[in-house]
Design an enzyme around this catalytic site. Structure first.
Site, PDB file in Angstrom:
ATOM      1  N   SER A  46      50.634  -7.684  32.290  1.00 61.38           N
ATOM      2  CA  SER A  46      50.646  -6.625  33.310  1.00 61.38           C
ATOM      3  C   SER A  46      52.067  -6.356  33.782  1.00 61.38           C
ATOM      4  O   SER A  46      52.328  -5.321  34.398  1.00 61.38           O
ATOM      5  CB  SER A  46      49.773  -7.025  34.500  1.00 61.38           C
ATOM      6  OG  SER A  46      50.134  -8.307  34.980  1.00 61.38           O
ATOM      7  N   GLU A 181      37.091  -9.576  32.583  1.00 60.86           N
ATOM      8  CA  GLU A 181      37.686  -8.490  33.363  1.00 60.86           C
ATOM      9  C   GLU A 181      36.743  -7.288  33.385  1.00 60.86           C
ATOM     10  O   GLU A 181      36.262  -6.844  32.330  1.00 60.86           O
ATOM     11  CB  GLU A 181      39.039  -8.093  32.748  1.00 60.86           C
ATOM     12  CG  GLU A 181      39.675  -6.879  33.431  1.00 60.86           C
ATOM     13  CD  GLU A 181      41.146  -6.677  33.114  1.00 60.86           C
ATOM     14  OE1 GLU A 181      41.787  -7.585  32.555  1.00 60.86           O
ATOM     15  OE2 GLU A 181      41.653  -5.588  33.429  1.00 60.86           O
TER      16      GLU A 181
END
Ligand SMILES: Nc1nc(=O)c2c([nH]1)NC[C@@H]1CN(c3ccc(C(=O)N[C@@H](CCC(=O)O)C(=O)O)cc3)CN21
Ligand SMILES: CC(C)C(=O)C(=O)O
Ligand SMILES: [Mg+2]
Length: 263
Positions: A46, A181
């Protein structure tokens, strides 16, 4: 403080306790998160989005991840250090093993790989060589162009049972931890109950063994639209240390995630 290890996470699961995870990309924030009691730090790819400003994680290189891992390793305190294998780091079995070796030499204690049942052979080889693996399932951001966006996964029964079967296969192959996720909360619970290994969730409901968020989302410095599962912990905190402490305490007390953060 006693260092957090895989055994600690397994003991949490056996006791029915939750644990907190947070991304970190440098030594100072790693120290702040560790001081707040965060159990697991993730050097996430990320960083391509929150540090580099890309719209996906795909441009992130192994060198960049290793650099941030070395930085975080110096500030990680007692927290367990998990590191993402970047996009195409598993392009061949040989490259997978070499790249995971680089991550471990940079300070990783647990390597996270995206990928479904086909990752089983890679996970088996890594595990044999002493590299503990977290398998990331559900919404896998490295396949965002294939998925057609950052969308919830496992909403229909077929895809839900596929994700459960993939998780079973990867644990069988040696995965020590599963990360889910963006899946419906009931699938998060089903998979957590079905597996003996710790399950970390992000947007996977309140019942996974651990919770993880991106540091920038906790501190509300993420530009643009935020995913449903994030919470701004700065709103009720005096400073960054307070926000990290609050996040940790809310996870441990199962106050976070609330219904509004779940699918
Ligand atoms: N700041 C930040 N936070 C993250 O959690 C994160 C990153 N960056 N970068 C890498 C991936 C990308 N992630 C994302 C990004 C967007 C959504 C999102 O907007 N999801 C929709 C789902 C809509 C639906 O299918 O119903 C949402 O409303 O939450 C989810 C995960 C999670 N990761
Ligand atoms: C969102 C988490 C799970 C991640 O993979 C990352 O930060 O890269
Ligand atoms: Mg990632």
């Amino acid at each position: 403080m006693k260092p957090i290890t895989l055994s600690t996470l397994q003991a949490y699961k056996r006791a029915g306790d939750t644990f907190s995870c947070l991304t970190a990309y440098d030594a100072s924030f790693a120290r702040a998160a560790s001081d707040a009691g965060i159990d697991v730090l993730l050097v996430g790819d990320s960083l391509g989005m929150v540090l580099q400003g890309h719209t996906s994680t795909l441009p992130v290189t192994l060198e960049e991840i290793c650099y941030h891992t070395r930085c975080v390793a110096r500030g990680k305190g007692a927290s367990l250090l998990m590191v993402d294998l970047p996009f195409m780091g598993n392009a061949s079995q040989e490259r997978l093993l070499e790249n995971a070796g680089e991550l471990m030499r940079a300070g990783a204690e647990l390597v996270k790989v995206e990928g479904e049942a086909w990752m089983a052979d890679g996970i088996r080889e890594l595990t044999r060589r002493g590299v503990p693996v977290c398998a990331h399932l559900g919404l896998t951001p490295q396949t965002v162009y294939q998925l057609g966006g950052y969308k919830v996964q496992g909403r229909d029964a077929d895809r839900a049972s596929q994700i459960l079967e993939d998780a079973r296969t990867l644990v069988e192959a040696g995965a020590s931890v599963i990360l889910l996720e963006c899946v419906p909360a009931d699938l998060g619970r089903t998979i957590t109950e079905a597996l003996d290994v710790p399950v970390i969730g992000i947007g996977a409901g309140p019942d996974t063994d651990g919770q993880i968020l991106v540091m920038h989302d906790v501190l509300d410095v993420t530009p643009g639209r935020k995913p449903r599962f994030v919470k701004n912990f700065m709103a009720e905190a005096e400073d960054i240390h307070g926000a990290f402490r609050r996040y940790h305490e809310d996870v441990k007390a199962r106050r976070f995630p609330a219904e509004e953060h779940c699918f």
